[in-house]
Design an enzyme around this catalytic site. Structure first.
Site, PDB file in Angstrom:
ATOM      1  N   CYS A 125       0.837  -1.196   0.000  1.00  0.00           N
ATOM      2  CA  CYS A 125       0.000   0.000   0.000  1.00  0.00           C
ATOM      3  C   CYS A 125       0.879   1.256   0.000  1.00  0.00           C
ATOM      4  O   CYS A 125       1.713   1.440   0.890  1.00  0.00           O
ATOM      5  CB  CYS A 125      -0.878  -0.017   1.240  1.00  0.00           C
ATOM      6  N   CYS A 175       0.112   4.692  -6.328  1.00  0.00           N
ATOM      7  CA  CYS A 175      -1.005   4.012  -5.656  1.00  0.00           C
ATOM      8  C   CYS A 175      -1.108   2.610  -6.226  1.00  0.00           C
ATOM      9  O   CYS A 175      -0.919   2.410  -7.430  1.00  0.00           O
ATOM     10  CB  CYS A 175      -2.307   4.779  -5.901  1.00  0.00           C
TER      11      CYS A 175
HETATM   12  N1  DGL Z   1      -3.707   1.036  -1.266  1.00  0.00           N
HETATM   13  C1  DGL Z   1      -3.909   2.465  -1.343  1.00  0.00           C
HETATM   14  C2  DGL Z   1      -2.608   3.098  -1.855  1.00  0.00           C
HETATM   15  O1  DGL Z   1      -1.844   2.479  -2.557  1.00  0.00           O
HETATM   16  C3  DGL Z   1      -5.101   2.813  -2.204  1.00  0.00           C
HETATM   17  C4  DGL Z   1      -6.422   2.357  -1.638  1.00  0.00           C
HETATM   18  C5  DGL Z   1      -6.736   2.982  -0.279  1.00  0.00           C
HETATM   19  O2  DGL Z   1      -6.931   4.207  -0.219  1.00  0.00           O
HETATM   20  O3  DGL Z   1      -6.797   2.245   0.674  1.00  0.00           O
HETATM   21  O4  DGL Z   1      -2.356   4.229  -1.559  1.00  0.00           O
END
Ligand code: DGL
Length: 275
Positions: free
Chosen positions: A79, A196
């Site tokens: 993440c 992201c």
């Molecule tokens: N996994 C998050 C990121 O890569 C995107 C999804 C979320 O906001 O939880 O920033």
């Protein structure tokens, strides 16, 4: 990064706030096809990208704790929001376990290919407001102009599987440059960092929309390369068969369905974890 692994046959642990992390998992499997992995999607706490830094850090510590308790040789924070916010806290709490995030490898890759003095980071609101990508880029190239663009709609768009319509194109271009007409590609930023987990699914379409002069950096790929290089340099990659064990905390059917589109292969068994 030096890797201090005690058992090379343990799986690589990967966690993400939910369904997007399989983009990083897919990249890891391309670089390390023989490695077993255990993936935790913290789907009950989605999204991380709109939450405060303190909350993301606490959630990340708890998610990492679940994986560490099961036995892993390396932790990959797939993440971007958690990587940008909680990486230091995780590395401290779980030392000497090697902890890899996605933000710094993405920034380094952007610096390597950027032929202009400007880089645009596309990410969640929390990642952009925390500034980790921007700091990592400026640390490498202090004269660089770094723009951060929060793209919350892209997260929803990716989860809905919508990357092939005029509306999707407008949302993508709006994220890159603010409100724009589809035809206006001349002033497109030349280096973009997809900061992201969800955004690699847009890579091909972005490249088509912005033209070949745009450099689109996928931090999932560069992170997987870093993990592979670190394990290789220690002579510690394993070849246990490349099994993936999936854990999720809610919405199992949606996790399987949407996660499979990010992984680009089916997800059959998912264990429900209480977190
Ligand atoms: N996994 C998050 C990121 O890569 C995107 C999804 C979320 O906001 O939880 O920033």
């Amino acid at each position: 990064m030096a890797v201090a692994v005690t058992d090379a046959n343990l799986p690589i642990g990967v966690f993400e706030s939910g369904v997007g992390g399989p983009t990083v998992l897919a990249a890891l499997r391309r670089h390390l096809p023989g490695e077993d992995t255990i993936y935790l999607g913290v789907t009950a706490r989605l999204p991380y990208g709109t939450k405060s830094a303190a909350t993301v850090e606490r959630y990340a510590q708890q998610a990492a704790g679940v994986l560490v308790a099961r036995g892993i040789k390396v932790l990959v924070v797939a993440c971007n929001t958690a990587s940008a916010t909680a990486l230091c806290a995780l590395a401290q709490e779980f030392a000497p376990l090697p902890v890899f995030g996605v933000a710094v490898p993405g920034a380094l890759a952007a610096c390597e290919v950027a032929d202009s003095s400007e880089v645009t980071v596309l990410a969640t609101e929390s990642t952009i407001s925390g500034g980790a990508y921007q700091r990592a880029l400026l640390h490498q190239r202090s004269a660089m102009r770094v723009l951060g663009r929060p793209c919350p709609l892209w997260v929803t768009l990716a989860e809905q599987g919508g990357d092939a319509s005029a509306l999707a194109d407008t949302i993508l271009l709006d994220g890159v440059r603010g409100s724009v007409m589809l035809e206006q590609t001349a002033d497109a930023p030349s280096t973009l960092v997809l900061g992201c987990t969800h955004f690699p699914v847009f890579r091909t379409r972005l490249q088509q929309l912005l033209g070949s002069q745009a450099q689109v950096i996928d931090s999932a790929q560069t992170t997987a390369g870093s993990v592979a290089a670190a394990l290789q340099s220690e002579g510690l990659p394993s070849n246990r068969g490349g099994n993936i064990q999936f854990l999720a905390t809610d919405g199992m059917e949606g996790f399987q369905r949407v996660g499979a589109t990010f992984l680009a292969e089916g997800i059959s068994d998912v264990e429900l974890v209480d977190l």
